[in-house]
Each structure stands twice: as structure tokens, then as C-alpha cells.
Design a protein around this motif. Structure first.
Motif, PDB file in Angstrom:
ATOM      1  N   LEU A  43       2.705  33.393  29.145  1.00  0.00           N
ATOM      2  CA  LEU A  43       4.146  33.424  29.372  1.00  0.00           C
ATOM      3  C   LEU A  43       4.635  32.326  30.318  1.00  0.00           C
ATOM      4  O   LEU A  43       5.611  31.625  29.989  1.00  0.00           O
ATOM      5  N   THR A 183       5.538  31.532  24.478  1.00  0.00           N
ATOM      6  CA  THR A 183       6.521  32.492  24.988  1.00  0.00           C
ATOM      7  C   THR A 183       6.509  33.763  24.149  1.00  0.00           C
ATOM      8  O   THR A 183       6.483  34.883  24.694  1.00  0.00           O
ATOM      9  N   LEU A 187       5.322  37.500  25.448  1.00  0.00           N
ATOM     10  CA  LEU A 187       6.209  38.668  25.388  1.00  0.00           C
ATOM     11  C   LEU A 187       5.558  39.816  24.630  1.00  0.00           C
ATOM     12  O   LEU A 187       5.865  40.988  24.895  1.00  0.00           O
TER      13      LEU A 187
END
Length: 316
Positions: A43, A183, A187
Motif C-alpha cells: 500500500l 494500491t 487495499l
């Protein structure tokens, strides 16, 4: 050095970097937090690349990025860590080394890359070499761990194939696409990590240094090189660089941790490395896209016309 050799060399830096993960994890990070480590790898690296590129997905690339992020990162990391917890490290590495065989099958199905006898033999030989390097006598097999290892390898293999199949949207570079995937994958891991492992641990300066290395060098830069290489190499050639990871881990373990590296391990490293080299001796790959802002020429009505290729970035 030829163009393809340069691409192979740069792409190979990714699995070589990943081979250092075990050393960094054991020596710099808090114990028993594999999911939090996966989250801290993915992340922050993804958000950093988003901030640098300032590009977000458009249209269908929202769901494509989510799928690629889940396959390459979000599903791959938890399954890999589950296998590592349920299996001895050597067994987990051997189970993961079947990835090239998955890629060969998926590439034939989705990319039209016809498998060859040489490719199949090379993949099997590489897995055999890895087994000599890492597999210990009397190693235990746990079926849940084996299944998790196979699924993690299948997830990463599917990620390689679909990364190559979908390419990149026009005007988007490999760095931005890497940021999208990291990303999205981070998540996916975020709720799993907090549900299973709870709140983040208290971090020391050593821990922060370890996570910084994993996020920047081991993930942001390495995955950028990896995805960039997948674009320019065949899927089978890219995945056959994978054995460089356990080879690197074995060398670091010997040099930095004093782990034994006997004749059998050296033989296995030689076999796996040789198979990796053979796996790169395929036909020439298509010419890479022109760099941003360059121009090419084409014929139109018998006259050469310059075409601005700025931002084209798409190879197929």
C-alpha cells in the motif's frame, strides 16, 4: 548487450530483490506479522507511485487494475504467507516453483503462446534445481499449506498473463500501472491483515528501516521492473526468471546468516540458473513502443507522414 538481454537483465532484478525478503523479514521486522508486512510492502509503495505519476485509472481500467492488483498482490501475498506458515520454507519454495508451468498453460489459453517442449522441460528443470537448493530431507507436507502454495503460484501466474494480455491504456506509463496494482492489492490485504492480526505492532527504527526497504526497493521499484519486463518478454520467459529468487535467498542465507550451502545446493543453483538462461533463448520479441514524445513515420498516399506517438505507451 542486445536489447532483449538488457530487458532480461533489468527484469531479473525483480526476483533477485524478492530473494532478499526472507533476510529482511527475519532480521529487521517484528515477528509473526506476515499480513501486516504484505500490507506495508504494497500500500505505501502504491500510494507513493500514485502521488508521483498523478494518474488514476479511467473506464474499464478501474476493474482491470483491481483484478491485476488482486492477482499479483492482494491474493498472492496472503496465500504465500499461509503456505509459508503451514510448510517448511523449502517445501513452500518448491511448491511455488511450479509457477512457470501454470504460466505456460494460461499463456496458451489467453495469449496464444504455443507451449514448446523446450519451455516445458526448462520449467521442470528449474523446479528440480530449486528443490535441490531448498528442500531438506524429511520435510513435512501439509495439504492446506500445499494448496495455499499452489493457489498463490496460480494467482501470480494469472497476474503475469493478464498483465501481458491487457497491456497499458494509451498515455499511461508502466510506473502508473504499477501504482494502480500495488494500491489495489494493498487495499485487498488491509481488512484481512486487521481481522487476522489485529492492530499494527509498535515499530522500532530497525522495523521502519526494514519496511522502507521492502516498500521502495523490494516492491515499488521491483514491481515496476517486473511489469515493464512482462510487456517486453514472452510470459514464459518472464516467469522463468522466478528461480532467481530462491537462489538469491540461499546465497544471502549463506553469506549473511551462516546457513549451510553444500555441494547439493550448489548443484541445484547451477541447474536452476542454467534453466533460467535457457528460458530466455526464445525468438526475438516485438520491438518495444517508441518513447514518449518521439516520432515515427508511416506511408500515407505515397508520402511519409510524421506521427506524434506521445503517450502511446501501448505495445498491442
Amino acid at each position: 548487450m542486445s536489447r532483449k538481454a538488457a530487458v532480461v537483465a533489468l527484469t531479473a532484478l525483480a526476483p533477485i530483490s524478492w530473494g532478499s525478503t526472507y533476510f529482511v523479514t527475519t532480521e529487521f521486522l517484528p515477528p509473526d506479522r506476515p499480513l501486516f508486512t504484505g500490507l506495508m510492502r504494497a500500500l505505501p509503495a502504491g500510494l507513493l507511485l500514485l502521488a508521483l505519476t498523478r494518474k488514476l485509472p479511467q473506464g474499464a481500467w478501474w476493474w482491470k487494475s483491481a483484478v491485476l492488483g488482486a492477482l499479483n498482490i492482494g491474493a498472492f501475498f496472503p496465500l504465500l504467507f499461509l503456505a509459508a506458515y503451514r510448510l517448511p520454507g523449502g517445501v513452500a519454495a518448491v511448491v511455488g516453483s511450479v509457477g512457470p508451468l501454470f504460466v505456460v498453460g494460461l499463456a496458451a489459453l489467453f495469449l496464444g503462446e504455443k507451449p514448446t517442449v523446450r519451455t516445458l522441460l526448462t520449467a521442470v528443470t528449474a523446479a528440480f534445481g530449486v528443490s535441490l537448493v531448498v528442500l531438506k530431507a524429511g520435510a513435512a507436507f501439509d495439504m492446506v499449506g500445499v494448496l495455499a502454495g499452489l493457489l498463490s503460484s496460480l494467482s501470480m501466474s494469472a497476474g503475469i498473463v493478464f498483465t501481458k494480455r491487457w497491456g497499458r491504456p494509451e498515455g499511461v506509463g508502466a510506473l502508473a500501472l504499477t501504482g494502480w496494482q500495488l494500491t489495489a492489492g494493498g487495499l485487498v490485504i488491509l481488512p484481512i491483515a486487521f481481522l487476522i492480526e489485529g492492530a499494527p505492532p509498535v515499530l522500532t527504527g530497525t522495523n521502519l528501516a526494514g519496511y522502507a526497504y521492502l516498500a521502495l526497493g523490494n516492491t515499488a521499484i521491483s514491481y515496476f521492473l517486473w511489469f515493464r519486463g512482462i510487456e517486453r518478454l514472452s510470459a514464459s520467459s518472464a516467469t522463468l526468471l522466478g528461480p532467481l529468487s530462491p537462489i538469491t535467498a540461499a546465497v544471502i542465507g549463506w553469506a549473511a546468516l551462516g546457513q549451510a550451502l553444500g555441494p547439493v545446493q550448489v548443484l541445484g543453483m547451477t541447474i536452476a540458473f542454467g534453466a533460467t538462461l535457457v528460458g530466455q533463448m526464445g525468438p526475438r520479441t516485438p520491438k518495444a513502443p517508441a518513447p514518449v514524445g518521439s516520432f515515427s513515420s508511416t506511408e500515407r498516399n505515397g508520402q511519409k507522414v510524421s506521427m506524434d506517438l506521445e503517450g502511446s505507451g501501448v505495445r498491442r
